[in-house]
Design a protein around this motif. Structure first.
Motif, mmCIF file in Angstrom:
data_model
loop_
_atom_site.group_PDB
_atom_site.id
_atom_site.type_symbol
_atom_site.label_atom_id
_atom_site.label_comp_id
_atom_site.label_asym_id
_atom_site.label_seq_id
_atom_site.Cartn_x
_atom_site.Cartn_y
_atom_site.Cartn_z
ATOM 1 N N VAL A 72 0.770 -1.212 -0.061
ATOM 2 C CA VAL A 72 0.026 0.216 -0.035
ATOM 3 C C VAL A 72 0.780 1.452 -0.019
ATOM 4 C CG1 VAL A 72 -1.439 1.447 1.166
ATOM 5 C CG2 VAL A 72 -1.900 -1.143 1.005
ATOM 6 N N ALA A 75 2.598 1.814 -3.477
ATOM 7 C CA ALA A 75 1.407 2.248 -4.448
ATOM 8 C C ALA A 75 1.067 3.782 -4.111
ATOM 9 C CB ALA A 75 0.077 1.478 -4.236
ATOM 10 N N ILE A 76 0.989 4.018 -2.975
ATOM 11 C CA ILE A 76 0.811 5.631 -2.626
ATOM 12 C C ILE A 76 1.972 6.470 -2.919
ATOM 13 C CG2 ILE A 76 0.476 7.080 -0.687
ATOM 14 C CD1 ILE A 76 -1.150 4.990 1.022
ATOM 15 N N GLY A 79 1.823 6.996 -6.759
ATOM 16 C CA GLY A 79 0.780 7.510 -7.299
ATOM 17 C C GLY A 79 -0.337 6.508 -8.046
ATOM 18 N N VAL A 80 -0.302 5.369 -7.304
ATOM 19 C CA VAL A 80 -1.141 4.241 -7.977
ATOM 20 C C VAL A 80 -2.389 4.071 -7.153
ATOM 21 C CG1 VAL A 80 -1.404 1.767 -8.648
ATOM 22 C CG2 VAL A 80 0.777 3.104 -9.102
ATOM 23 N N SER A 81 -3.473 4.191 -7.309
ATOM 24 C CA SER A 81 -4.709 3.789 -6.563
ATOM 25 C C SER A 81 -4.980 2.406 -6.237
ATOM 26 C CB SER A 81 -5.906 4.437 -7.400
ATOM 27 O OG SER A 81 -7.103 4.380 -6.640
ATOM 28 N N THR A 82 -5.139 2.208 -5.027
ATOM 29 C CA THR A 82 -5.323 0.818 -4.567
ATOM 30 C C THR A 82 -6.463 1.020 -3.736
ATOM 31 O OG1 THR A 82 -3.652 1.054 -2.828
ATOM 32 C CG2 THR A 82 -3.045 0.058 -4.815
ATOM 33 N N PRO A 83 -7.611 1.442 -4.010
ATOM 34 C CA PRO A 83 -9.019 1.459 -2.937
ATOM 35 C C PRO A 83 -9.134 0.474 -2.184
ATOM 36 C CG PRO A 83 -9.747 1.961 -5.314
ATOM 37 C CD PRO A 83 -8.306 1.491 -5.326
ATOM 38 N N SER A 86 -6.050 -0.570 0.330
ATOM 39 C CA SER A 86 -5.874 0.557 1.490
ATOM 40 C C SER A 86 -7.048 0.666 2.127
ATOM 41 C CB SER A 86 -5.340 2.020 0.625
ATOM 42 O OG SER A 86 -6.438 2.239 -0.267
ATOM 43 N N THR A 87 -8.360 0.670 1.691
ATOM 44 C CA THR A 87 -9.392 0.580 2.318
ATOM 45 C C THR A 87 -9.607 -0.541 3.478
ATOM 46 O OG1 THR A 87 -10.672 1.820 1.049
ATOM 47 C CG2 THR A 87 -12.040 0.779 2.864
#
Length: 136
Positions: A72, A75-76, A79-83, A86-87
């Motif tokens: 996570v 990715a952050i 700049g890679v979105s891992t909704p 991460s959620t």
């Protein structure tokens, strides 16, 4: 599973979550082996409050949490979105804590609508504009 369990309890549906996992695997495009493990966990303990409490799932999560955080963070940082990842990591962190940062959300609501916020010593309201010398 927790949402389904909560609604089942609230509405008196009496759902068997282990059986539900079996049905999903046998009759759906979700044919993942993890559904067998979910069924086993709920068959072992029909009152299981959360899969994170099941000994096998708990051990696996504990063994893999450092890698989960690294992925996570990587990715952050790129700049890679891992909704989903991460959620779910945030959910894992909040599930393990006695005290949560939800009072921050309460304080924000209090700032905009005088809704009050809860602290261990009780319920409070703050006149935020006086603290920050802001004109609203």
């Amino acid at each position: 599973m927790n949402i389904i369990k909560a609604k089942s309890t609230e509405n008196g549906w009496g759902l068997n979550l282990g059986e539900l996992a079996r049905i999903w695997k046998d009759g759906c495009i979700i044919r993942l082996n993890i559904l067998d493990r979910i069924k086993k966990a709920y068959d072992s303990n029909g009152e299981l409050a959360n899969l994170l409490i099941d000994p096998e799932f708990a051990q696996e999560i504990m063994d893999r949490q450092a890698a989960w955080r690294r992925v996570v963070c990587l990715a952050i940082n790129n700049g890679v979105s891992t909704p989903g990842m991460s959620t779910s990591l945030a959910y894992f962190h909040s599930y393990r804590r006695d005290m949560l940062p939800a009072n921050l959300v309460q304080a924000q609501r209090d700032y905009f609508g005088a809704h009050t916020y809860f602290r261990p010593r009780g319920s409070f309201h703050t006149e935020w504009y006086k603290i920050a010398n802001l004109k609203i």
